[in-house]
Scaffold this motif. Structure first.
Motif, mmCIF file in Angstrom:
data_model
loop_
_atom_site.group_PDB
_atom_site.id
_atom_site.type_symbol
_atom_site.label_atom_id
_atom_site.label_comp_id
_atom_site.label_asym_id
_atom_site.label_seq_id
_atom_site.Cartn_x
_atom_site.Cartn_y
_atom_site.Cartn_z
ATOM 1 N N UNK A 1 0.846 -1.186 0.000
ATOM 2 C CA UNK A 1 0.000 0.000 0.000
ATOM 3 C C UNK A 1 0.883 1.237 0.000
ATOM 4 N N UNK A 2 0.569 2.207 -0.840
ATOM 5 C CA UNK A 2 1.302 3.455 -0.898
ATOM 6 C C UNK A 2 0.527 4.530 -0.147
ATOM 7 N N UNK A 3 1.268 5.345 0.576
ATOM 8 C CA UNK A 3 0.619 6.409 1.323
ATOM 9 C C UNK A 3 1.554 7.592 1.435
ATOM 10 N N UNK A 4 1.010 8.750 1.726
ATOM 11 C CA UNK A 4 1.840 9.919 1.920
ATOM 12 C C UNK A 4 2.577 9.846 3.233
ATOM 13 N N UNK A 5 3.578 10.729 3.383
ATOM 14 C CA UNK A 5 4.439 10.685 4.561
ATOM 15 C C UNK A 5 4.326 11.983 5.337
ATOM 16 N N UNK A 6 4.183 11.893 6.647
ATOM 17 C CA UNK A 6 4.145 13.078 7.479
ATOM 18 C C UNK A 6 4.288 12.692 8.925
ATOM 19 N N UNK A 7 3.973 13.622 9.814
ATOM 20 C CA UNK A 7 4.111 13.381 11.239
ATOM 21 C C UNK A 7 3.236 12.234 11.714
ATOM 22 N N UNK A 8 2.052 12.060 11.123
ATOM 23 C CA UNK A 8 1.169 10.959 11.520
ATOM 24 C C UNK A 8 1.817 9.622 11.212
ATOM 25 N N UNK A 9 2.424 9.503 10.015
ATOM 26 C CA UNK A 9 3.083 8.258 9.631
ATOM 27 C C UNK A 9 4.250 7.955 10.559
ATOM 28 N N UNK A 40 5.982 4.140 1.006
ATOM 29 C CA UNK A 40 5.547 5.507 1.210
ATOM 30 C C UNK A 40 6.015 6.365 0.042
ATOM 31 N N UNK A 41 5.177 7.299 -0.377
ATOM 32 C CA UNK A 41 5.517 8.208 -1.461
ATOM 33 C C UNK A 41 5.797 9.610 -0.919
ATOM 34 N N UNK A 42 6.639 10.355 -1.629
ATOM 35 C CA UNK A 42 6.870 11.759 -1.298
ATOM 36 C C UNK A 42 7.390 11.985 0.100
ATOM 37 N N UNK A 43 8.367 11.175 0.543
ATOM 38 C CA UNK A 43 8.874 11.285 1.907
ATOM 39 C C UNK A 43 9.556 12.641 2.106
ATOM 40 N N UNK A 44 9.073 13.428 3.044
ATOM 41 C CA UNK A 44 9.548 14.797 3.290
ATOM 42 C C UNK A 44 9.574 15.615 1.993
ATOM 43 N N UNK A 45 8.569 15.403 1.153
ATOM 44 C CA UNK A 45 8.491 16.144 -0.099
ATOM 45 C C UNK A 45 9.467 15.660 -1.159
ATOM 46 N N UNK A 46 9.932 14.431 -1.015
ATOM 47 C CA UNK A 46 10.901 13.888 -1.955
ATOM 48 C C UNK A 46 10.253 13.292 -3.192
ATOM 49 N N UNK A 73 15.351 2.839 -0.379
ATOM 50 C CA UNK A 73 14.969 3.984 -1.203
ATOM 51 C C UNK A 73 14.984 3.497 -2.648
ATOM 52 N N UNK A 74 13.853 3.558 -3.322
ATOM 53 C CA UNK A 74 13.725 2.994 -4.654
ATOM 54 C C UNK A 74 14.451 3.839 -5.689
ATOM 55 N N UNK A 75 14.734 3.280 -6.867
ATOM 56 C CA UNK A 75 15.466 4.024 -7.891
ATOM 57 C C UNK A 75 14.800 5.347 -8.236
ATOM 58 N N UNK A 76 15.627 6.364 -8.455
ATOM 59 C CA UNK A 76 15.175 7.709 -8.817
ATOM 60 C C UNK A 76 14.195 8.273 -7.787
ATOM 61 N N UNK A 77 14.431 7.945 -6.527
ATOM 62 C CA UNK A 77 13.576 8.407 -5.423
ATOM 63 C C UNK A 77 14.437 9.098 -4.374
ATOM 64 N N UNK A 78 13.780 9.919 -3.568
ATOM 65 C CA UNK A 78 14.542 10.673 -2.565
ATOM 66 C C UNK A 78 13.745 10.867 -1.290
ATOM 67 N N UNK A 79 14.469 11.199 -0.224
ATOM 68 C CA UNK A 79 13.902 11.808 0.966
ATOM 69 C C UNK A 79 14.193 13.293 0.813
ATOM 70 N N UNK A 80 13.148 14.100 0.653
ATOM 71 C CA UNK A 80 13.325 15.510 0.339
ATOM 72 C C UNK A 80 14.056 16.284 1.427
ATOM 73 N N UNK A 81 14.580 17.438 1.058
ATOM 74 C CA UNK A 81 15.363 18.244 1.991
ATOM 75 C C UNK A 81 14.466 18.802 3.106
#
Length: 297
Positions: A1-9, A40-46, A73-81
């Protein structure tokens, strides 16, 4: 399951990774299981996505270790700054290479390696390769409370510095020094203090690299005012914490609280390789430990 990332996660993972005080040592050890990783997708806006789970949470130690996370961390993916203004982290890559960013400066670091991020500075990581990156994250705070401030910067296409403009370290066995009968143990082990107390602003006190060859061990010892987290990089062995024994293997995170003695023994055929993270009970204990280390040189 894919989900967004934030303080709740993060909060959900912290609760899930927190062992009860009544658990045995075997139960308190965080064990990496690829089948239990969440995507998880878009970890810290990544960019892209990653898969990860908690190994240890805030209840693992009485000190301010907030969590130890393990994942890919999957290919071409990031943990945003992003920033942590009340805690600091260290991203570890166990294989391959990654583009690390500290305060907007980016360099490629080949693993196995780690980059600490001091409190109040921004950091990010980007996997520019075509294969999943094996990743570990450690967070220590001023309190047990996690904080973050995201910049919405994926770091895709970031300009690269040839020489990193930030602190980094490699788990390079060639840098280890031989130590005989460490803490009263058997045989000779390889040891290096990779990051010392001056690196960190919180009560995070050190990062050690330890290699225990076949037939060797580290004897029973405890450090005054200091807790530890042992992460098994490779091999198998046995750990004894406060008189209680458990078998350990690659991917395990072992909590050792203040006042608890610990001993480590290699088993199997391959050397037992560990990262040891020390977290003091408070700044006074950290200062006392650093002073004692300086006197011992």
């Amino acid at each position: 399951m894919k989900t967004g990332f934030g303080m709740v996660a993060i909060a959900a993972l912290l609760v899930a990774a927190s062992p009860a005080a009544s658990q045995t040592l075997q139960e308190r050890i965080g064990r990496h299981d690829p089948a239990k990783l969440r995507e998880l997708e878009g970890v810290h806006g990544g960019a892209g996505s990653m898969r990860f789970a908690g190994l240890l949470g805030p209840d693992a130690l009485s000190t301010n270790l907030i969590f130890v996370h393990r994942g890919e961390i999957l290919p071409k993916s990031s943990i945003g700054q992003h920033f942590h203004n009340q805690s600091e982290e260290m991203f570890v890559i166990l294989d391959g290479e990654a583009q690390f960013t500290i305060d907007g400066r980016t360099s490629t670091i080949k693993g196995p390696a780690a980059v600490p991020d001091r409190m109040g500075h921004s950091h990010a990581i980007y996997n520019a390769t075509d294969k999943p990156l094996q990743w570990l994250n450690i967070n220590v705070g001023m309190t047990k409370r996690y904080d973050n401030f995201d910049l919405g910067d994926t770091r895709e296409g970031a300009a690269l510095d040839r020489v990193p403009q930030f602190i980094s370290m490699r788990f390079d066995r060639a840098l280890l020094k031989p130590v005989k009968a460490m803490d009263g143990g058997q045989g000779e082990v390889g040891y290096r203090r990779a990051l010392d107390p001056t690196i960190f602003a919180t009560t995070w006190s050190y990062v050690d690299h330890l290699l225990i060859p076949a037939g060797a061990s580290v004897g029973s010892a405890a450090k005054a005012g200091m807790s530890e987290m042992l992460y098994v990089i490779g091999g198998t062995g046995e750990v004894e914490v406060a008189g209680e024994k458990a078998m350990i293997r690659a991917g395990d995170a072992i909590p050792v609280d203040i006042g608890q003695s610990r001993a480590i023994r290699q088993t199997g055929t391959a050397p037992l390789e560990l990262m040891v993270v020390g977290v003091a009970k408070d700044q006074a204990a950290k200062a006392a430990y650093a002073a004692a280390q300086s006197r011992g040189r």
